[in-house]
Design a protein around this motif. Structure first.
Motif, short mmCIF file in Angstrom:
data_model
loop_
_atom_site.label_atom_id
_atom_site.label_comp_id
_atom_site.label_asym_id
_atom_site.label_seq_id
_atom_site.Cartn_x
_atom_site.Cartn_y
_atom_site.Cartn_z
N ARG A 24 25.20 34.02 44.71
CA ARG A 24 26.10 32.94 44.32
C ARG A 24 27.50 33.49 44.01
O ARG A 24 28.52 32.89 44.38
N GLU A 25 27.56 34.64 43.38
CA GLU A 25 28.84 35.28 43.06
C GLU A 25 29.60 35.61 44.33
O GLU A 25 30.81 35.37 44.43
N LYS A 26 28.89 36.13 45.31
CA LYS A 26 29.54 36.50 46.57
C LYS A 26 30.03 35.26 47.32
O LYS A 26 31.11 35.28 47.92
N VAL A 27 29.25 34.19 47.28
CA VAL A 27 29.66 32.93 47.91
C VAL A 27 30.95 32.41 47.28
O VAL A 27 31.87 31.96 47.96
N LEU A 28 31.00 32.48 45.95
CA LEU A 28 32.19 32.03 45.23
C LEU A 28 33.41 32.87 45.59
O LEU A 28 34.52 32.36 45.73
N MET A 29 33.22 34.16 45.74
CA MET A 29 34.33 35.04 46.09
C MET A 29 34.81 34.79 47.52
O MET A 29 36.02 34.86 47.80
N LYS A 30 33.90 34.47 48.42
CA LYS A 30 34.30 34.11 49.78
C LYS A 30 35.11 32.82 49.78
O LYS A 30 36.11 32.68 50.49
N ILE A 109 30.98 35.87 37.55
CA ILE A 109 31.94 36.89 37.97
C ILE A 109 31.87 38.04 36.98
O ILE A 109 32.59 38.09 35.99
N ARG A 110 30.98 38.95 37.23
CA ARG A 110 30.74 40.04 36.29
C ARG A 110 31.77 41.16 36.39
O ARG A 110 31.87 42.00 35.51
N ASN A 111 32.53 41.15 37.48
CA ASN A 111 33.59 42.14 37.63
C ASN A 111 34.79 41.66 36.81
O ASN A 111 35.50 40.72 37.20
N THR A 112 35.03 42.31 35.69
CA THR A 112 36.07 41.84 34.77
C THR A 112 37.48 41.94 35.36
O THR A 112 38.34 41.10 35.06
N SER A 113 37.71 42.94 36.19
CA SER A 113 39.05 43.07 36.81
C SER A 113 39.32 41.89 37.72
O SER A 113 40.46 41.38 37.78
N VAL A 114 38.30 41.42 38.41
CA VAL A 114 38.46 40.27 39.31
C VAL A 114 38.62 38.98 38.51
O VAL A 114 39.51 38.17 38.78
N SER A 115 37.75 38.78 37.53
CA SER A 115 37.83 37.55 36.73
C SER A 115 39.16 37.47 35.97
O SER A 115 39.77 36.40 35.89
N ASP A 116 39.62 38.60 35.44
CA ASP A 116 40.92 38.62 34.74
C ASP A 116 42.06 38.30 35.70
O ASP A 116 43.00 37.56 35.34
N ALA A 117 41.99 38.83 36.91
CA ALA A 117 43.04 38.59 37.91
C ALA A 117 43.05 37.13 38.35
O ALA A 117 44.12 36.55 38.58
N ILE A 118 41.87 36.53 38.47
CA ILE A 118 41.78 35.12 38.85
C ILE A 118 42.41 34.24 37.77
O ILE A 118 43.19 33.32 38.06
N ILE A 119 42.07 34.52 36.53
CA ILE A 119 42.62 33.75 35.40
C ILE A 119 44.14 33.91 35.34
O ILE A 119 44.88 32.95 35.10
N ASP A 219 47.56 40.21 46.31
CA ASP A 219 46.95 41.29 45.52
C ASP A 219 45.52 40.94 45.11
O ASP A 219 44.63 41.79 45.15
N LEU A 220 45.33 39.68 44.69
CA LEU A 220 44.00 39.24 44.30
C LEU A 220 43.05 39.23 45.49
O LEU A 220 41.87 39.59 45.36
N GLU A 221 43.56 38.83 46.63
CA GLU A 221 42.75 38.82 47.85
C GLU A 221 42.27 40.23 48.18
O GLU A 221 41.09 40.45 48.51
N LEU A 222 43.17 41.20 48.10
CA LEU A 222 42.80 42.59 48.38
C LEU A 222 41.79 43.11 47.36
O LEU A 222 40.85 43.84 47.72
N LEU A 223 41.97 42.74 46.09
CA LEU A 223 41.05 43.17 45.04
C LEU A 223 39.65 42.63 45.26
O LEU A 223 38.66 43.37 45.15
#
Length: 231
Positions: A24-30, A109-119, A219-223
């Motif tokens: 589910r996490e991967k689907v959300l990131m896609k 979204i357990r990857n905090t760097s990703v969740s922080d960047a999204i926010i 930048d978020l896309e690359l991350l």
């Protein structure tokens, strides 16, 4: 033995849930990547459109400023003025972010760097793009629109837009019957030019914010691609 069987069943269920959540996490990131791409494309188009508006504003000011006889430049004036009636509304592709917020799926979204960047990205777009346009840019455009209605004949813009929508290409100006303008009062024109200058400044400021939003989106896309091994 019974305890062991129950415990193993518990572990199996947790493992299954973990796999489901990973998927589910991967689907959300896609989905997030699609939204970011849409933002990048639309924001880039918006910058191009608003930059063109500023070009027409500068050209119009140059024609009408200290011009004692507008009738000698009537076609050129209306060719520039019709563009200023247009307004480019920002559209934010926040489908995935709203889904994360409303359904409590941010925990996936357990990857905090990703969740922080999204926010951070979401906050920037809402505050420095959407809010600036709705609360700042739109107000300036409304003032110009109201003021220009006392100077220019709206029939010119109407005919221009109707022809454009039918033909699909930018048409030439169809001049109204004389008198060509509702007013050429010097003080009124000076006030109108002042509003145009202010609007152009807001446009340039807004463009800088949108450019920053595009950079954050890329930048978020690359991350996301890096952290989730996506293409």
């Amino acid at each position: 033995m019974l305890f062991l069987a129950v415990f193993c069943g518990f572990l199996t269920e947790n493992f299954r849930e973990h796999i489901v959540e990973n998927q589910r996490e991967k689907v959300l990131m896609k989905s997030m990547l699609k939204d970011l791409h849409a933002d990048t494309v639309f924001f880039s188009q918006m910058i191009k459109g608003i930059s063109e508006y500023n070009t027409h504003i500068d050209s119009l000011i140059a024609i009408i400023n200290n011009n004692p006889d507008w009738n000698n430049s009537v076609k050129e004036i209306y060719q520039e003025q019709v563009w200023i009636n247009l307004y480019f509304k920002a559209v934010y592709s926040d489908r995935t972010i709203m889904q994360l917020k409303n359904s409590g799926n941010f925990r996936l979204i357990r990857n905090t760097s990703v969740s922080d960047a999204i926010i951070q990205y979401d906050g920037y777009v809402r505050n420095f793009v959407i809010s600036m346009q709705d609360e700042g840019l739109l107000e300036q455009w409304k003032k110009i629109d109201n003021y220009s209605a006392e100077i220019f004949k709206s029939s010119v813009f109407r005919a221009w837009m109707e022809t454009w929508m039918k033909s699909g290409s930018v048409p030439p100006i169809q001049l109204p019957t004389a008198p060509y303008f509702l007013s050429t009062d010097k003080k009124q024109i000076d006030n109108y030019i002042n509003l145009l200058d202010k609007y152009a400044v807001f446009n340039s400021w807004f463009i800088q914010n949108v450019q920053s939003a595009i950079k954050q989106a890329k930048d978020l896309e690359l991350l996301i691609k890096k952290e989730y091994h996506l293409k």
